[in-house]
Enzyme design. Structure first.
Site, short mmCIF file in Angstrom:
data_model
loop_
_atom_site.label_atom_id
_atom_site.label_comp_id
_atom_site.label_asym_id
_atom_site.label_seq_id
_atom_site.Cartn_x
_atom_site.Cartn_y
_atom_site.Cartn_z
N HIS A 283 16.27 33.99 -17.50
CA HIS A 283 17.47 34.58 -18.14
C HIS A 283 18.43 35.19 -17.12
O HIS A 283 19.21 36.09 -17.44
CB HIS A 283 17.07 35.62 -19.21
CG HIS A 283 16.46 34.97 -20.42
ND1 HIS A 283 17.21 34.46 -21.45
CD2 HIS A 283 15.15 34.70 -20.73
CE1 HIS A 283 16.40 33.92 -22.36
NE2 HIS A 283 15.15 34.05 -21.94
N THR A 284 18.33 34.72 -15.89
CA THR A 284 19.26 35.18 -14.87
C THR A 284 20.42 34.19 -14.70
O THR A 284 21.47 34.55 -14.19
CB THR A 284 18.53 35.30 -13.50
OG1 THR A 284 17.72 34.13 -13.34
CG2 THR A 284 17.65 36.52 -13.45
N ASP A 285 20.22 32.93 -15.13
CA ASP A 285 21.24 31.91 -14.81
C ASP A 285 22.59 32.21 -15.45
O ASP A 285 23.62 32.19 -14.79
CB ASP A 285 20.76 30.47 -15.10
CG ASP A 285 20.36 30.18 -16.54
OD1 ASP A 285 20.32 31.11 -17.37
OD2 ASP A 285 20.12 28.98 -16.85
N GLY B 240 10.47 21.38 -27.52
CA GLY B 240 10.39 22.77 -27.97
C GLY B 240 9.32 23.57 -27.26
O GLY B 240 8.83 24.58 -27.78
N GLY C 96 9.71 24.71 -24.03
CA GLY C 96 10.31 25.46 -22.93
C GLY C 96 10.32 24.68 -21.62
O GLY C 96 10.47 25.26 -20.55
N SER D 130 13.19 19.58 -22.46
CA SER D 130 13.31 18.19 -22.90
C SER D 130 14.78 17.87 -23.17
O SER D 130 15.23 16.75 -22.90
CB SER D 130 12.48 17.95 -24.16
OG SER D 130 12.79 18.91 -25.14
N ASP E 105 18.49 24.38 -16.25
CA ASP E 105 17.66 23.24 -16.66
C ASP E 105 18.27 21.91 -16.23
O ASP E 105 17.58 21.03 -15.70
CB ASP E 105 17.49 23.24 -18.19
CG ASP E 105 16.92 24.55 -18.69
OD1 ASP E 105 16.46 25.35 -17.86
OD2 ASP E 105 16.95 24.78 -19.92
C1 GLA Z 1 16.68 28.11 -21.38
C2 GLA Z 1 18.13 27.84 -20.97
C3 GLA Z 1 18.34 28.16 -19.49
C4 GLA Z 1 17.82 29.55 -19.13
C5 GLA Z 1 16.40 29.77 -19.67
C6 GLA Z 1 15.95 31.18 -19.48
O1 GLA Z 1 15.83 27.22 -20.74
O2 GLA Z 1 18.48 26.51 -21.22
O3 GLA Z 1 19.70 28.01 -19.15
O4 GLA Z 1 18.71 30.53 -19.57
O5 GLA Z 1 16.32 29.44 -21.05
O6 GLA Z 1 15.81 31.46 -18.13
#
Ligand code: GLA
Length: 383
Positions: free
Chosen positions: A35-37, A120, A122, A125, A170
């Site tokens: 959750h830093t991106d 789904g 994480g 996909s 991602d």
């Molecule tokens: C998902 C989002 C990413 C990122 C993560 C948490 O994968 O697609 O952009 O924010 O959650 O780090």
């Protein structure tokens, strides 16, 4: 990874093509920096050996014909038509629309695709799907986008056609990944550095809670808005503050009273996590995987208690991981609200860890958990 023979057979059966181009794009793991991106911070992802692959042939029209092997479902739409109803087809449709917004004109094509990135869980996909169509269309229609632009095209597909205001991690990882390397990505400048990650005698393993998450309907966008609310408070006092990346823990503390307590906690996590990642990279350069692993546990604690994106099942697995010798670090991975726990485990303790989690998990929740061993592998490419 799906066998190319299956893709070739499928495109022949569905569309009658004997010749086709084949592309593949992987899912990702993220070692630290969650959750830093979207806060302009750093992330440390890597592409893995679980991919979505496609066989494709341009068809000389402006109609797209798709067949998903995994869903056993077909969809057709014109490149200029309305968004298709099937969620999975929206990713492909979105990539085309984002390319068109940037002045390119991809034509119609016939394509079949499938893969082994769990949905789904994480592991991104959806980014793999965007990236594989991104490189395929870019190559076949000579659109001239570089990989950074393709990553943005994938990210904006999520924002504008799926409803998730995700960051760039991602898609970037799926496109830029390299075997044996993690990517230290500055999500603000999109500058990156590849770090070797081949610890001897240590493995990366995911345990999937099988709790399915859909970021579109989850609190993901709420978290993003909470970070923005924190930034708005600090920006009143400090020039040039646009993202949490620009805020220090001291500044956050100074203005704590002016924030909703939840907003404070969310921001506190993000700023600390960014700091933790930078320190974690130093651990990696020294080859200190034990110290790095401890940071993974702390990330989990922050994601669970401060950021509020874990769930009972994820917390349970991480607790067990803490009790097994040879598990250097473990944490929930990705957006959260379900999905997987990533652990760094010594070879000799891998089987014990996996067996212990699976047994306890079944007992506690009455359900199955899935073990996914991952190897850091190359990013999106033509086969
Ligand atoms: C998902 C989002 C990413 C990122 C993560 C948490 O994968 O697609 O952009 O924010 O959650 O780090």
């Amino acid at each position: 990874m799906i066998d190319s023979a299956i893709l070739k057979k499928s495109i022949k059966e569905k569309f009658g093509h004997s010749d086709c181009a084949i592309f593949t794009a992987p899912g990702r793991i993220n070692l630290i920096g969650e959750h830093t991106d979207y806060n302009g911070g750093f992330v440390l992802p890597a592409s893995i050996d679980k991919c979505i692959s496609l066989a494709i042939v341009p068809n000389g029209t402006y109609t797209v014909h798709l067949y998903s092997i995994d869903y056993d479902e077909s969809v057709s739409f014109d490149v200029d038509s309305e968004k298709p109803k099937q969620q999975w087809a929206c990713y492909v449709y979105g990539v085309i629309q984002e390319m068109k917004k940037r002045g390119a004109s991809p034509g119609g094509f016939d394509a079949v695709f499938g893969g082994d990135v769990p949905l789904g869980a994480g592991m991104s996909s959806s980014a793999a799907l965007e990236s594989v169509f991104g490189i395929a269309l870019n190559t076949l229609f000579n659109l001239g986008f570089d990989k950074r632009e393709l990553a943005k095209i994938g990210q904006m597909t999520e924002h504008n056609y799926v409803g998730v205001r995700c960051g760039i991690m991602d898609q970037f990882a799926s496109l830029f990944g390299q075997a044996g390397k993690v990517i230290k990505l500055d999500c603000r400048s999109l500058e990156y550095e590849l770090f070797p990650f081949e610890p001897q005698g240590i493995r990366l393993v995911l345990i999937d809670t099988m709790v399915k998450h859909s970021l579109a309907s989850s609190e993901y966008n709420v978290r993003r808005a909470q970070c923005e609310a924190g930034v708005a408070v600090i920006a009143k006092y400090k020039d040039g503050v646009e993202l949490l990346r620009d805020v220090t823990l001291e500044e956050l503390e100074t203005h704590r009273a002016e924030m909703d307590s939840e907003v404070y906690m969310r921001c506190h996590f993000v700023i600390s996590e960014n700091q933790r990642l930078l320190e974690g990279c130093e651990d990696l350069s020294k080859g200190d995987y034990e110290l790095f692993g401890q940071k993974m546990f702390r990330t989990h604690e922050g994601l669970s208690k401060e950021y509020g994106v874990s769930c009972e099942e994820l917390d349970f697995i991480v607790e067990i991981a803490r009790s097994v010798d040879g598990v250097l670090g473990a944490r929930m991975m990705g957006g959260g609200f379900g999905g997987c726990v990533l652990a760094m485990v010594r070879d000799e303790n891998h089987d014990e860890y996996v067996a212990k989690v699976r047994e306890a998990y079944q007992k506690r929740f009455g359900k199955y958990s899935r073990v996914i061993d991952v190897v850091i592998s190359d990013g999106a490419r033509q086969w």
